[in-house]
Design a protein around this motif. Sequence first.
Motif, mmCIF file in Angstrom:
data_model
loop_
_atom_site.group_PDB
_atom_site.id
_atom_site.type_symbol
_atom_site.label_atom_id
_atom_site.label_comp_id
_atom_site.label_asym_id
_atom_site.label_seq_id
_atom_site.Cartn_x
_atom_site.Cartn_y
_atom_site.Cartn_z
ATOM 1 N N GLN A 155 0.834 -1.208 0.000
ATOM 2 C CA GLN A 155 0.000 0.000 0.000
ATOM 3 C C GLN A 155 0.865 1.252 0.000
ATOM 4 O O GLN A 155 0.575 2.209 -0.709
ATOM 5 C CB GLN A 155 -0.919 0.012 1.233
ATOM 6 N N LEU A 179 -9.550 5.810 -4.182
ATOM 7 C CA LEU A 179 -8.936 5.038 -3.094
ATOM 8 C C LEU A 179 -10.029 4.401 -2.254
ATOM 9 O O LEU A 179 -11.072 5.020 -2.027
ATOM 10 C CB LEU A 179 -8.109 5.958 -2.193
ATOM 11 N N ASP A 180 -9.785 3.189 -1.792
ATOM 12 C CA ASP A 180 -10.825 2.620 -0.936
ATOM 13 C C ASP A 180 -10.664 3.120 0.502
ATOM 14 O O ASP A 180 -9.634 3.677 0.890
ATOM 15 C CB ASP A 180 -10.888 1.089 -1.035
ATOM 16 N N THR A 203 -16.660 5.060 -3.142
ATOM 17 C CA THR A 203 -15.230 5.030 -2.845
ATOM 18 C C THR A 203 -14.765 6.482 -2.707
ATOM 19 O O THR A 203 -15.494 7.407 -3.054
ATOM 20 C CB THR A 203 -14.394 4.394 -3.987
ATOM 21 N N VAL A 217 -7.542 2.296 2.702
ATOM 22 C CA VAL A 217 -6.323 3.062 2.420
ATOM 23 C C VAL A 217 -6.453 4.476 2.970
ATOM 24 O O VAL A 217 -5.536 4.996 3.615
ATOM 25 C CB VAL A 217 -6.041 3.088 0.894
ATOM 26 N N VAL A 218 -7.613 5.077 2.749
ATOM 27 C CA VAL A 218 -7.837 6.454 3.213
ATOM 28 C C VAL A 218 -7.708 6.543 4.734
ATOM 29 O O VAL A 218 -7.203 7.524 5.272
ATOM 30 C CB VAL A 218 -9.223 6.965 2.739
ATOM 31 N N LYS A 262 2.233 1.773 -3.351
ATOM 32 C CA LYS A 262 1.165 2.219 -4.247
ATOM 33 C C LYS A 262 0.919 3.719 -4.045
ATOM 34 O O LYS A 262 0.855 4.492 -4.994
ATOM 35 C CB LYS A 262 -0.113 1.414 -3.971
ATOM 36 N N LEU A 263 0.821 4.124 -2.787
ATOM 37 C CA LEU A 263 0.576 5.537 -2.486
ATOM 38 C C LEU A 263 1.732 6.406 -2.977
ATOM 39 O O LEU A 263 1.527 7.472 -3.543
ATOM 40 C CB LEU A 263 0.356 5.734 -0.979
#
Length: 254
Positions: free
Chosen positions: A170, A205-206, A193, A209-210, A173-174
């Motif tokens: 993650q 972003l889901d 989302t 993750v947020v 990815k970010l």
Amino acid sequence: MAVIRNVEQDEHIEQLWYMKEQGETSLDFLKKAMKRDFDARIIEELFLRGLVERSAGVATIKLTADGEARARQLIRAHRLAERLIVDVLGGADVEEIACEFEHTVSLELVNGICTLLGHPKECPHGMPIPEGECCRQATKSALSFIIPLSDIKLGESARIAYINCKNDQQIHKLEGLCIRPGVVVKLHQNYPTYVIECEGASIALDQEVVSHISVWKNFKGAEGTDEPKAADHKNKAGGLKRFFKAFFKSPSIK
Ligand SMILES: [Zn+2]
Ligand SMILES: [Zn+2]
């Protein structure tokens, strides 16, 4: 004010907490970890104060409940100081300041800093910050400078303060999406989302993750534009910096 005083004892107590995090109880391990700082007399003092328990036969040592309570305060202060130094002050000498901080700071100040930082759950190295009374009582506070990204309003911009995330995939990815501390994001959508704008790109972003992203509260863009005003962030960080420095007497802290 519960100010922590005995630095040598504290260093041993902290090391015993790190060992607990690793599931270690061997006295040998403690000696190796502390190298020249290990002092058998300090262990004796801690034992007499009821902060550690040991078994001579198999040479194990661990914190008692009282010892753990003490360690929790120290580790909490240390890791919150790291969070403050890295995210807010942008400093480099993390270890030196954090180590000094944990021995000089009061419980009340630690809780105050925790609240200002939005009750972070991890230090910048990804180690857990033990919960304090403030985290249990109020997860959100009007005093917080830093809030979860999910708490800002639709159409609002905010500068990312820190990202609490253990998952390497993650994080990569970010990073690939340029979502990192210091950048400004704008919230476009929060259901079903999240859609945020970051450096001109719209990114979905889901929620999971947020939930790892924390931002500076009340970030104001320049008038009539969506351009962030760098000074806003600087002023806020500057205020916090002065607040933080005011509690240090040591001239070694810049
Ligand atoms: Zn750390
Ligand atoms: Zn807290």
